[in-house]
Write an enzyme that holds these catalytic residues in place. Sequence first.
Site, PDB file in Angstrom:
ATOM      1  N   GLY A  74       0.709  -1.130   0.022  1.00  0.00           N
ATOM      2  CA  GLY A  74      -0.069   0.164   0.002  1.00  0.00           C
ATOM      3  C   GLY A  74       0.949   1.179   0.062  1.00  0.00           C
ATOM      4  CD  GLN A  79       3.534   5.938   2.742  1.00  0.00           C
ATOM      5  OE1 GLN A  79       2.513   5.293   2.050  1.00  0.00           O
ATOM      6  NE2 GLN A  79       4.222   5.477   3.447  1.00  0.00           N
ATOM      7  CB  CYS A 113       4.878   2.521   7.602  1.00  0.00           C
ATOM      8  SG  CYS A 113       4.427   4.138   6.770  1.00  0.00           S
ATOM      9  CG  LEU A 114       6.102   1.724   1.191  1.00  0.00           C
ATOM     10  CD1 LEU A 114       5.849   1.890   0.123  1.00  0.00           C
ATOM     11  CD2 LEU A 114       7.214   0.657   1.317  1.00  0.00           C
ATOM     12  CG  HIS A 131      -0.881   1.833   7.334  1.00  0.00           C
ATOM     13  ND1 HIS A 131       0.093   1.621   8.479  1.00  0.00           N
ATOM     14  CD2 HIS A 131      -0.318   2.569   6.500  1.00  0.00           C
ATOM     15  CE1 HIS A 131       1.219   2.184   8.099  1.00  0.00           C
ATOM     16  NE2 HIS A 131       1.004   2.808   6.982  1.00  0.00           N
ATOM     17  CD  GLU A 132      -0.992   2.858   2.686  1.00  0.00           C
ATOM     18  OE1 GLU A 132      -0.853   4.118   2.505  1.00  0.00           O
ATOM     19  OE2 GLU A 132      -0.360   1.947   3.020  1.00  0.00           O
ATOM     20  CG  HIS A 155      -0.052   7.448   5.240  1.00  0.00           C
ATOM     21  ND1 HIS A 155       1.353   7.856   5.840  1.00  0.00           N
ATOM     22  CD2 HIS A 155       0.135   6.047   4.969  1.00  0.00           C
ATOM     23  CE1 HIS A 155       2.296   6.890   6.016  1.00  0.00           C
ATOM     24  NE2 HIS A 155       1.543   5.654   5.593  1.00  0.00           N
TER      25      HIS A 155
HETATM   26 ZN    ZN Z   1       2.511   3.853   5.770  1.00  0.00          ZN
END
Ligand code: ZN
Length: 183
Positions: free
Chosen positions: A46, A51, A96-97, A138-139, A142
Amino acid sequence: MAVRPIVVWPDSRLREPTKAIAEITDEVRSLYRDLVDTMYAYEGVGIAAIQIGVPLKMFLVDARVAGQAEGTDPLAFINPEVVGLSGSRQRMDEGCLSFPGIYVPIERPGHAHLRAMGLDGKIFEAEGDELYGRCMQHEFDHLSGKLMVDFVGPLKKRMIKKRLEKAAADDHVHDDNCHHDHA
Ligand code: ZN
């Protein structure tokens, strides 16, 4: 079309307010392609536009996570809203990236129901449990600047910051490219 650099916490751009997308233009489609390329390059399941430093209300979820056939393009969620969260709360490690190499156990409702616009401009609803439900939550977080570290105490937050600073310094020395996170 291009792999874009990931914005890594504690970069303040991750807290920027995000704007709704008025219509699906070539620019939005191009942003989608960049997000796909970047998500795959970093082996995420995701990714949110913020990000890669683009403060728009859009995120992607890997097709397999979203219950679609392998090889299908990632699902785009544009201007998403939460219709409802339900089910018993479950605790699971999240990555998370924007936090390379960090995993944090986070408790969330087991089931998520979202409504969003797709890349075709049509409104759709998505419901998911387990990894899919968690990934959507989660996304979605963001888009309002909410991050994994907001679920932990100050001590753990400091520890995560130290580890990321150390990793960034090591990366600089070895150019060691090891990303294996999921969202
Ligand atoms: Zn994330």
